[in-house]
Design a protein around this motif. Structure first.
Motif, mmCIF file in Angstrom:
data_model
loop_
_atom_site.group_PDB
_atom_site.id
_atom_site.type_symbol
_atom_site.label_atom_id
_atom_site.label_comp_id
_atom_site.label_asym_id
_atom_site.label_seq_id
_atom_site.Cartn_x
_atom_site.Cartn_y
_atom_site.Cartn_z
ATOM 1 N N ARG A 1 0.597 -0.882 -0.071
ATOM 2 C CA ARG A 1 0.323 0.175 -0.254
ATOM 3 C C ARG A 1 0.935 1.209 -0.192
ATOM 4 N N THR A 2 1.642 1.409 0.499
ATOM 5 C CA THR A 2 2.774 2.728 1.117
ATOM 6 C C THR A 2 3.455 2.739 -0.739
ATOM 7 N N LEU A 3 3.952 1.469 -1.277
ATOM 8 C CA LEU A 3 4.979 1.826 -2.307
ATOM 9 C C LEU A 3 3.872 1.577 -4.002
ATOM 10 N N HIS A 4 2.780 1.466 -3.264
ATOM 11 C CA HIS A 4 1.609 1.329 -4.201
ATOM 12 C C HIS A 4 1.603 0.669 -5.701
ATOM 13 N N VAL A 5 1.864 -0.654 -4.881
ATOM 14 C CA VAL A 5 1.730 -1.998 -6.072
ATOM 15 C C VAL A 5 1.780 -3.355 -5.632
ATOM 16 N N THR A 6 1.457 -4.063 -5.734
ATOM 17 C CA THR A 6 1.279 -5.275 -5.161
ATOM 18 C C THR A 6 1.994 -6.082 -4.619
ATOM 19 N N PRO A 7 1.363 -6.672 -3.490
ATOM 20 C CA PRO A 7 2.105 -7.244 -2.378
ATOM 21 C C PRO A 7 2.708 -7.969 -3.165
ATOM 22 N N SER A 8 1.931 -8.841 -4.200
ATOM 23 C CA SER A 8 3.474 -9.996 -5.220
ATOM 24 C C SER A 8 4.347 -9.375 -5.238
ATOM 25 N N ALA A 9 3.941 -8.147 -6.496
ATOM 26 C CA ALA A 9 5.454 -7.065 -6.386
ATOM 27 C C ALA A 9 6.467 -7.220 -5.317
ATOM 28 N N VAL A 10 5.925 -6.252 -3.705
ATOM 29 C CA VAL A 10 6.468 -6.276 -3.428
ATOM 30 C C VAL A 10 7.467 -7.492 -2.416
ATOM 31 N N GLY A 11 6.549 -8.795 -2.950
ATOM 32 C CA GLY A 11 7.591 -10.131 -2.230
ATOM 33 C C GLY A 11 8.707 -10.244 -3.511
ATOM 34 N N GLN A 12 7.895 -9.984 -5.045
ATOM 35 C CA GLN A 12 9.264 -11.013 -5.917
ATOM 36 C C GLN A 12 10.501 -9.588 -5.657
ATOM 37 N N ARG A 13 10.738 -8.543 -5.152
ATOM 38 C CA ARG A 13 11.470 -7.989 -5.031
ATOM 39 C C ARG A 13 12.653 -7.836 -4.095
ATOM 40 N N VAL A 14 11.450 -8.230 -2.819
ATOM 41 C CA VAL A 14 12.077 -8.652 -1.760
ATOM 42 C C VAL A 14 12.945 -10.337 -1.920
ATOM 43 N N ARG A 15 12.608 -11.506 -2.193
ATOM 44 C CA ARG A 15 12.918 -12.213 -2.977
ATOM 45 C C ARG A 15 13.942 -12.259 -4.153
ATOM 46 N N ALA A 16 14.330 -11.420 -5.238
ATOM 47 C CA ALA A 16 15.273 -11.224 -5.675
ATOM 48 C C ALA A 16 16.325 -10.316 -4.765
#
Length: 320
Positions: free
Chosen positions: A25-40
Motif C-alpha cells: 500500500r505504501t509503495l502503490h504496488v501489489t503484495p506480489s510485486a513486493v514479495g518478488q522484489r524482496v526475494r530477488a
C-alpha cells in the motif's frame, strides 16, 4: 556489488510497515510485486533477509541491507530536492518536493518534554519516531530501523557518532499524604520496601537503581537487603506523573528542566500546592546522562536534525 534500488526500497517498506501487504500500500504496488522484489534481493544477497513473522523482522543480513536502504533513500531524497523537478511533466502543479523521512529512536521522557520543540525547528522533514527506554533506543541503530537515537549509552555503536546532550534529572517524590502514611520516619529501607512505587515499564530501572544505592550506603548494617516494593506500571509519561499526583505511590519525578527551560507537563514540580507533591529526600538526585547517537553519513538533512536536537537539549537539560 550493485544493489537494486527498488528491491532495497521494498525491504525498507516491509520492515517499516510490518507486513508485505502494508508495504504494498505504501509503495502503490501489489503484495506480489513486493514479495518478488524482496526475494530477488535475498537471492542477490544469498541470505534470508526478513523473517515472515507478524510484524516482519529483519535477519542479521537483512539489517545490513536495511541500513543501506535507509541511506540510499535519504541521499536520494536529498538529491531530488536539490535538483528540483526536471520539467513540467515531472511536476505539473509546481508542488514542492516530497519531504524526507528521518526515523529517530527516543525515550519517553525526552519525547514528552523537549524533543518535539526541537523537531518543530526542522522544515521539510517528516519524522518516524520510535519510543523506547533510554537504555534500549541505541539498539535500533545497528538494526537499521533508525538513523539517530537519544540514548543513555555514551559509547558509540559501530558506524555512529555520539554527542553529549545533557542530563535528565530526577528526584524521588510523592504526595504529602503518601509521605505521611508510608514514611513517618523518613525513607528508611524498611519503609521503601512496603510503600507502593510507580515505574514507567518493566525496563524502567530509575527507582530500583536509587534503591540499590541506598541499600549499598547502608550495607554496614547487618541483614541489609535491597527493597523490593509493590509497584504500579504506568507506561505513559503524563499518566505516570498524574499517578504520583493522585497518590498511587512514590516515584522518580522528572525530568527536571535546566536553567531557562520549563516543561509544561511538570510546571510547579515538587512542592507545587496544586499537586501537593514533595520530595522523599531533599538531597537525593538521580542524573542520567543523555547522548545523541547518529549514523556517520554525510547528509544535510540528518545534520539539520542533529543540530536542532543539540540546540534544544542545551536549553532544556542540565549540562551537569
Amino acid at each position: 556489488m550493485r544493489w537494486d534500488s527498488r528491491q532495497l526500497e521494498a525491504l525498507a517498506a516491509v520492515v517499516a510497515e510490518g507486513s508485505f501487504e502494508a508495504a504494498a500500500r505504501t509503495l502503490h504496488v501489489t503484495p506480489s510485486a513486493v514479495g518478488q522484489r524482496v526475494r530477488a534481493l535475498e537471492n542477490a544477497a544469498g541470505s534470508v533477509l526478513v523473517r515472515r513473522t507478524r510484524p516482519v523482522a529483519p535477519t542479521g543480513p537483512g539489517r545490513t541491507l536495511l541500513r543501506l536502504a535507509r541511506q540510499v533513500e535519504l541521499l536520494g531524497a536529498e538529491a531530488s530536492r536539490e535538483l528540483g523537478p526536471r520539467d513540467a511533466d515531472d511536476d505539473p502543479d509546481g508542488a514542492p518536493p516530497r519531504p524526507v523521512t528521518v526515523p529517530i529512536a527516543v525515550n519517553a521522557d525526552s519525547l514528552a518534554t523537549w524533543v518535539m520543540r526541537a523537531l518543530a525547528r526542522v522544515e521539510g522533514v517528516c519524522f518516524d519516531l520510535h519510543r523506547e527506554d533510554q537504555d534500549r533506543t541505541v539498539d535500533l541503530l545497528p538494526a537499521g530501523v533508525v538513523m539517530a537515537a537519544i540514548t543513555s549509552q555514551r559509547e558509540p555503536v559501530q558506524g555512529c557518532t555520539s554527542t553529549f546532550l545533557g542530563v535528565t534529572r530526577y528526584r524521588p517524590a510523592a504526595t504529602r499524604e503518601v509521605v505521611d502514611r508510608w514514611f513517618p520516619d523518613g525513607p528508611t529501607l524498611e519503609a521503601l520496601g512496603r510503600a507502593p512505587m510507580l515505574v514507567f515499564n518493566r525496563a524502567d530501572d530509575l527507582q530500583d537503581a536509587w534503591l540499590r544505592e541506598r541499600a549499598a550506603a547502608a550495607a554496614s548494617t547487618p541483614g541489609t537487603v535491597v527493597p523490593d516494593p509493590p509497584r504500579h506500571h504506568v507506561p505513559s509519561t503524563p499518566e505516570y506523573v498524574d499517578g504520583i499526583r493522585r497518590g498511587l505511590g512514590w516515584g522518580m519525578w522528572g525530568p527536571l528542566p535546566g536553567p531557562g527551560a520549563r516543561f509544561g507537563m511538570l510546571d510547579g514540580g515538587p512542592g507545587d500546592p496544586g499537586g501537593q507533591v514533595v520530595l522523599l529526600d531533599d538531597d537525593a538526585v538521580v542524573d542520567v546522562p543523555i547522548y545523541l547517537q547518529q549514523w556517520k553519513l554525510r547528509s544535510t538533512v540528518l545534520d539539520r536534525v542533529a543540530a536542532a536536537l543539540r540546540h534544544e537539549a542545551r536549553r532544556a537539560l542540565p549540562q551537569r
